[in-house]
Design a protein around this motif. Structure first.
Motif, PDB file in Angstrom:
ATOM      1  N   CYS A   1       2.456   9.971  13.195  1.00 53.65           N
ATOM      2  CA  CYS A   1       3.731   9.916  12.478  1.00 53.65           C
ATOM      3  C   CYS A   1       4.540   8.752  13.072  1.00 53.65           C
ATOM      4  O   CYS A   1       4.263   8.280  14.172  1.00 53.65           O
ATOM      5  N   LYS A   2       5.553   8.332  12.302  1.00 50.46           N
ATOM      6  CA  LYS A   2       6.343   7.175  12.721  1.00 50.46           C
ATOM      7  C   LYS A   2       7.082   7.454  14.044  1.00 50.46           C
ATOM      8  O   LYS A   2       7.138   6.607  14.926  1.00 50.46           O
TER       9      LYS A   2
ATOM     10  N   GLU B   1       4.363  12.608   5.376  1.00 46.78           N
ATOM     11  CA  GLU B   1       4.077  11.889   4.124  1.00 46.78           C
ATOM     12  C   GLU B   1       3.686  10.435   4.366  1.00 46.78           C
ATOM     13  O   GLU B   1       3.011   9.825   3.564  1.00 46.78           O
ATOM     14  N   ASP B   2       4.216   9.888   5.477  1.00 44.40           N
ATOM     15  CA  ASP B   2       4.001   8.456   5.697  1.00 44.40           C
ATOM     16  C   ASP B   2       3.371   8.182   7.061  1.00 44.40           C
ATOM     17  O   ASP B   2       4.044   7.798   8.006  1.00 44.40           O
ATOM     18  N   LEU B   3       2.075   8.423   7.141  1.00 40.95           N
ATOM     19  CA  LEU B   3       1.352   8.192   8.393  1.00 40.95           C
ATOM     20  C   LEU B   3       1.302   6.710   8.737  1.00 40.95           C
ATOM     21  O   LEU B   3       1.213   5.859   7.845  1.00 40.95           O
ATOM     22  N   THR B   4       1.347   6.421  10.039  1.00 40.63           N
ATOM     23  CA  THR B   4       1.141   5.045  10.506  1.00 40.63           C
ATOM     24  C   THR B   4      -0.180   5.022  11.275  1.00 40.63           C
ATOM     25  O   THR B   4      -0.773   6.070  11.531  1.00 40.63           O
TER      26      THR B   4
ATOM     27  N   CYS C   1      -0.477  14.077  12.110  1.00 40.82           N
ATOM     28  CA  CYS C   1      -0.313  13.181  13.263  1.00 40.82           C
ATOM     29  C   CYS C   1      -1.167  13.707  14.416  1.00 40.82           C
ATOM     30  O   CYS C   1      -1.111  14.895  14.749  1.00 40.82           O
TER      31      CYS C   1
ATOM     32  N   LYS D   1       0.849  -1.201   0.000  1.00 41.64           N
ATOM     33  CA  LYS D   1       0.000   0.000   0.000  1.00 41.64           C
ATOM     34  C   LYS D   1       0.877   1.241   0.000  1.00 41.64           C
ATOM     35  O   LYS D   1       1.916   1.268   0.659  1.00 41.64           O
ATOM     36  N   ARG D   2       0.453   2.271  -0.714  1.00 41.93           N
ATOM     37  CA  ARG D   2       1.222   3.517  -0.675  1.00 41.93           C
ATOM     38  C   ARG D   2       0.993   4.209   0.656  1.00 41.93           C
ATOM     39  O   ARG D   2      -0.122   4.260   1.152  1.00 41.93           O
ATOM     40  N   PRO D   3       2.078   4.731   1.280  1.00 43.06           N
ATOM     41  CA  PRO D   3       1.869   5.398   2.572  1.00 43.06           C
ATOM     42  C   PRO D   3       0.946   6.611   2.407  1.00 43.06           C
ATOM     43  O   PRO D   3       0.974   7.296   1.381  1.00 43.06           O
ATOM     44  N   LYS D   4       0.143   6.838   3.440  1.00 43.19           N
ATOM     45  CA  LYS D   4      -0.817   7.929   3.382  1.00 43.19           C
ATOM     46  C   LYS D   4      -0.209   9.177   4.011  1.00 43.19           C
ATOM     47  O   LYS D   4       0.466   9.090   5.031  1.00 43.19           O
ATOM     48  N   SER D   5      -0.443  10.323   3.407  1.00 39.58           N
ATOM     49  CA  SER D   5       0.050  11.542   4.038  1.00 39.58           C
ATOM     50  C   SER D   5      -1.075  12.159   4.864  1.00 39.58           C
ATOM     51  O   SER D   5      -2.247  11.893   4.625  1.00 39.58           O
TER      52      SER D   5
END
Ligand SMILES: [Zn+2]
Length: 240
Positions: free
Chosen positions: A47-48, A18-21, A10, A3-7
């Motif tokens: 955020c990570k 850019e890359d929400l978890t 947080c 899956k493409r990371p979601k922006s």
């Protein structure tokens, strides 16, 4: 296909990334083992960095809190076993992990202080001795008040986002406090008519948004029926 990371933003630090978890509001490992597999657990965008920092904080708190709760209580079923296994070298998969567990166990053992009588100060309300247990002595383990406060902030921010899809902005503050049950009663009564309950196995959160100030909220958090924390969210310029 990955899956493409979601922006997006947080919930904790409010930064756009850019890359929400997905972060668990109530930490995944804190759910009791009688939680249904298919239950939808509460998660929020994070955020990570925040996710990892909270992961470490939650692991440390779980180890300490898990050693203090009743292993027979259904509200926290399996938690104590899990915690004790996590520092038991016999459950390690390899030699490196065995050494890590041995070090963890020694470290935590050194931190245990045994009291002949209940210490007069320093006990988290409702998290002291259990009334149904006989204690020849009172072993205690230090728990970071700062970490508990940060956990409370996380749950407050998480529930707010989960329920309203909104963020607690920087012009608001979260005031954390603890109370024993007797002292909490008048507050719970005061907010009773505005209260909305939210729960999952192992955690209950009551939130009251008062009608006289819809931006201010009162939160009562109860974990495993034992650990109780309270918070008020209000605009920074408001005095209590
Ligand atoms: Zn963050």
């Amino acid at each position: 296909m990955a899956k493409r990371p979601k922006s997006g933003r947080c919930v904790h630090c409010l930064q756009n990334v850019e890359d929400l978890t997905r972060d668990h509001i109530f930490p995944f490992a804190w759910y009791p083992d009688n939680t249904p597999e298919n239950l939808q657990r509460w998660t929020i965008p994070s955020c990570k960095t925040c996710n990892e920092q909270y992961g470490k904080l939650e692991e440390d708190l779980l180890l300490r809190l898990g050693m203090c709760i009743d292993p027979e209580n259904a509200n926290s079923s399996g938690i104590t076993d899990k915690v004790l296994r996590s520092i038991d070298p016999d459950y390690a998969n390899d030699r490196t992990e065995k050494r890590i567990r041995e070090r963890k166990k020694e470290k935590i053992k050194k931190e245990i202080v045994k009291w002949e009588a209940i210490p007069p100060i320093g006990l988290h309300p409702n998290f002291g001795v259990q009334s149904n247990v006989y204690y020849p002595e009172y072993p205690s383990i230090p728990i970071s008040a700062d970490k508990l406060e940060r956990l409370c902030h996380k749950i407050v921010r998480g529930i707010t986002y989960f329920v309203d899809q909104t963020f607690i902005e920087n012009n608001f503050e979260i005031q954390f406090f603890t109370l024993d049950d007797k002292a909490a009663q008048p507050l719970l009564k005061k907010y009773q008519q505005y209260c909305e309950p939210y729960d999952r196995p192992g955690i209950k959160v009551v939130r009251a948004m008062t009608s006289d100030n819809p931006d201010a909220g009162f939160y009562a958090i109860e974990i495993w029926g034992r650990l109780k924390m309270y918070a008020v969210v209000k605009p920074k310029e408001l005095s209590c």
